[in-house]
Design a protein around this motif. Structure first.
Motif, mmCIF file in Angstrom:
data_model
loop_
_atom_site.group_PDB
_atom_site.id
_atom_site.type_symbol
_atom_site.label_atom_id
_atom_site.label_comp_id
_atom_site.label_asym_id
_atom_site.label_seq_id
_atom_site.Cartn_x
_atom_site.Cartn_y
_atom_site.Cartn_z
ATOM 1 N N LYS A 103 41.000 48.779 47.773
ATOM 2 C CA LYS A 103 42.231 48.038 47.210
ATOM 3 C C LYS A 103 41.578 47.161 45.928
ATOM 4 O O LYS A 103 40.640 46.746 46.073
ATOM 5 C CB LYS A 103 42.808 46.929 48.076
ATOM 6 N N TYR A 104 42.106 47.100 45.048
ATOM 7 C CA TYR A 104 41.615 46.581 43.714
ATOM 8 C C TYR A 104 42.985 45.705 43.253
ATOM 9 O O TYR A 104 43.968 46.170 43.091
ATOM 10 C CB TYR A 104 41.083 47.290 42.733
ATOM 11 N N GLU A 105 42.508 44.448 42.638
ATOM 12 C CA GLU A 105 43.681 43.654 42.110
ATOM 13 C C GLU A 105 43.829 44.005 40.508
ATOM 14 O O GLU A 105 44.973 43.695 40.035
ATOM 15 C CB GLU A 105 43.339 42.124 42.082
ATOM 16 N N SER A 106 42.914 44.873 40.166
ATOM 17 C CA SER A 106 42.935 45.023 38.372
ATOM 18 C C SER A 106 41.787 46.091 38.440
ATOM 19 O O SER A 106 41.011 46.413 39.100
ATOM 20 C CB SER A 106 43.031 43.845 37.558
ATOM 21 N N GLN A 126 38.549 44.328 37.728
ATOM 22 C CA GLN A 126 37.978 43.924 38.875
ATOM 23 C C GLN A 126 37.213 45.368 39.461
ATOM 24 O O GLN A 126 36.140 45.171 39.913
ATOM 25 C CB GLN A 126 38.996 43.598 40.120
ATOM 26 N N HIS A 178 51.969 44.176 38.557
ATOM 27 C CA HIS A 178 51.358 43.248 39.267
ATOM 28 C C HIS A 178 49.670 43.525 39.293
ATOM 29 O O HIS A 178 48.988 42.904 39.943
ATOM 30 C CB HIS A 178 51.886 43.261 40.768
ATOM 31 N N GLU A 179 49.377 44.566 38.858
ATOM 32 C CA GLU A 179 48.053 45.290 38.682
ATOM 33 C C GLU A 179 47.300 46.086 40.086
ATOM 34 O O GLU A 179 46.654 46.710 40.047
ATOM 35 C CB GLU A 179 47.428 44.234 38.065
ATOM 36 N N THR A 180 47.659 45.335 41.137
ATOM 37 C CA THR A 180 47.137 45.886 42.314
ATOM 38 C C THR A 180 47.304 47.371 42.475
ATOM 39 O O THR A 180 48.544 47.980 42.412
ATOM 40 C CB THR A 180 47.754 45.187 43.686
ATOM 41 N N SER A 220 34.572 44.393 47.737
ATOM 42 C CA SER A 220 35.922 44.577 47.425
ATOM 43 C C SER A 220 36.515 45.228 48.550
ATOM 44 O O SER A 220 35.792 45.523 49.709
ATOM 45 C CB SER A 220 36.099 45.793 46.327
#
Length: 254
Positions: free
Chosen positions: A95-98, A101, A40-42, A74
Motif C-alpha cells: 500500500k502506498y499513499e502516493s 511515497q 485520494h492518491e492511495t 512501507s
C-alpha cells in the motif's frame, strides 16, 4: 476523452457513501470507476515473483528472515504463496499513499546496504521473473480482514472488454455482490487496474479452507440469483483466471 473522464468522475462521486456490498446493501447506483481513489492518491501495488523451483524453500526462508527490512519503509498488506493456478510463485500487495511515497521508498531501499546485501543480492538469483501492477480499490470496496486467521485466499482476475466502468461496472458489481452474500465467500477487497493490463479487475476472497471454497462454488451454481448476476456480467468478460493462495507466516493478512 477529457469529457468522458469528467463524466465518470462526476458519476462516481455519487458512490462515495456506498460501502462494500457484503452486508446486503443496495448497489444499483454505485459505480466501479476509480475516480475517488485516484483523487485520494492511495493505491496498491500487486507484485508476483516467479521462483526457480529448486530454490522455492530457500526463497521463503530468506524472505521470512529479512522481510522486516522492507516493511520498515512501507505497508505490506499481504504476502502469499500460490498453491493452485501457478506453481513456485509468491504474490504480495503493498500500500502506498502516493506515487511520490513509492518513489521515495524505492530510492531509500536502493541506498540501504542491509536490504541490498542481506536480501536483494541473495533473493534475485532465486527468481526467474517478476511482475507488478498498480491498482486502486473500487469505490464500493475496502480492505477487510477475514473473521479469523488460518484460512485460504483466492485471487480472481477478470479481463473485461474495452469501454471501462461506464460499460460494465454495474453488472460486475452485481456479480460480486451476489457472491459476497452471507453463506458465500468473504470479500477482502476489489481492485481495478491502473498500470498493467487495462480494464482488468481483481477480487480477493477468503475461505476457511479449500473444501469450503469448493462447497461455496457448488452452491453458487444452483443459486438462481447468482447465476442471473453472472450471466449479465459475463457479456462484458473477455477472460478470467484465478489462484488459490496460502498466506505466509509473515503476512499481515493470514
Amino acid at each position: 476523452m477529457f469529457n468522458i473522464r469528467n463524466a465518470l468522475r462526476r458519476a462516481t462521486a455519487q458512490a462515495d457513501s456506498v460501502v462494500f456490498c457484503r452486508k446486503g446493501r443496495e448497489y444499483s447506483r454505485a459505480s466501479i470507476s476509480t475516480g475517488p481513489q485516484q483523487q485520494h492518491e492511495t493505491f496498491y501495488e500487486f507484485r508476483t515473483y516467479y521462483i526457480k523451483p529448486h530454490l522455492n524453500a530457500a526463497f521463503h526462508k530468506l524472505t521470512n528472515e529479512k522481510i522486516h527490512l522492507r516493511t520498515a519503509l512501507s505497508e505490506l498488506v499481504g504476502y502469499w504463496s500460490v498453491e493452485y493456478g501457478g506453481l513456485n510463485q509468491v504474490f504480495h500487495i503493498w500500500k502506498y499513499e502516493s506515487y511520490a511515497q513509492r518513489a521515495a521508498v524505492r530510492a531509500a531501499l536502493a541506498q540501504d546496504p542491509n536490504w541490498m546485501e542481506q536480501y536483494i543480492s541473495k533473493a534475485m538469483p532465486m527468481l526467474s521473473s517478476q511482475d507488478n501492477e498498480v491498482t486502486y480499490l473500487v469505490p464500493w470496496s475496502k480492505i477487510q480482514k477475514p473473521p479469523k486467521e488460518g484460512g485460504v485466499y483466492e485471487l480472481v482476475s477478470f479481463q473485461m472488454k474495452p469501454g471501462g466502468p461506464a460499460v460494465w461496472g454495474q453488472s460486475f458489481q452485481g456479480a460480486v455482490c451476489t457472491h459476497a452474500a452471507p453463506g458465500y465467500a468473504y470479500p477482502v477487497g476489489v481492485f481495478h487496474s491502473e498500470f498493467g493490463l487495462l480494464n482488468r479487475l481483481h477480487v480477493l476472497w477468503w475461505y476457511e479452507n479449500a473444501d469450503q471454497r469448493a462447497a461455496v462454488r457448488h452452491k453458487a451454481h444452483s443459486d438462481a440469483r447468482v447465476v442471473s448476476a453472472v450471466r449479465q456480467s459475463v457479456a462484458y468478460l473477455e477472460s478470467q483466471k484465478n489462484k488459490l493462495l496460502f498466506p505466509c507466516s509473515y503476512s499481515p493478512l493470514k
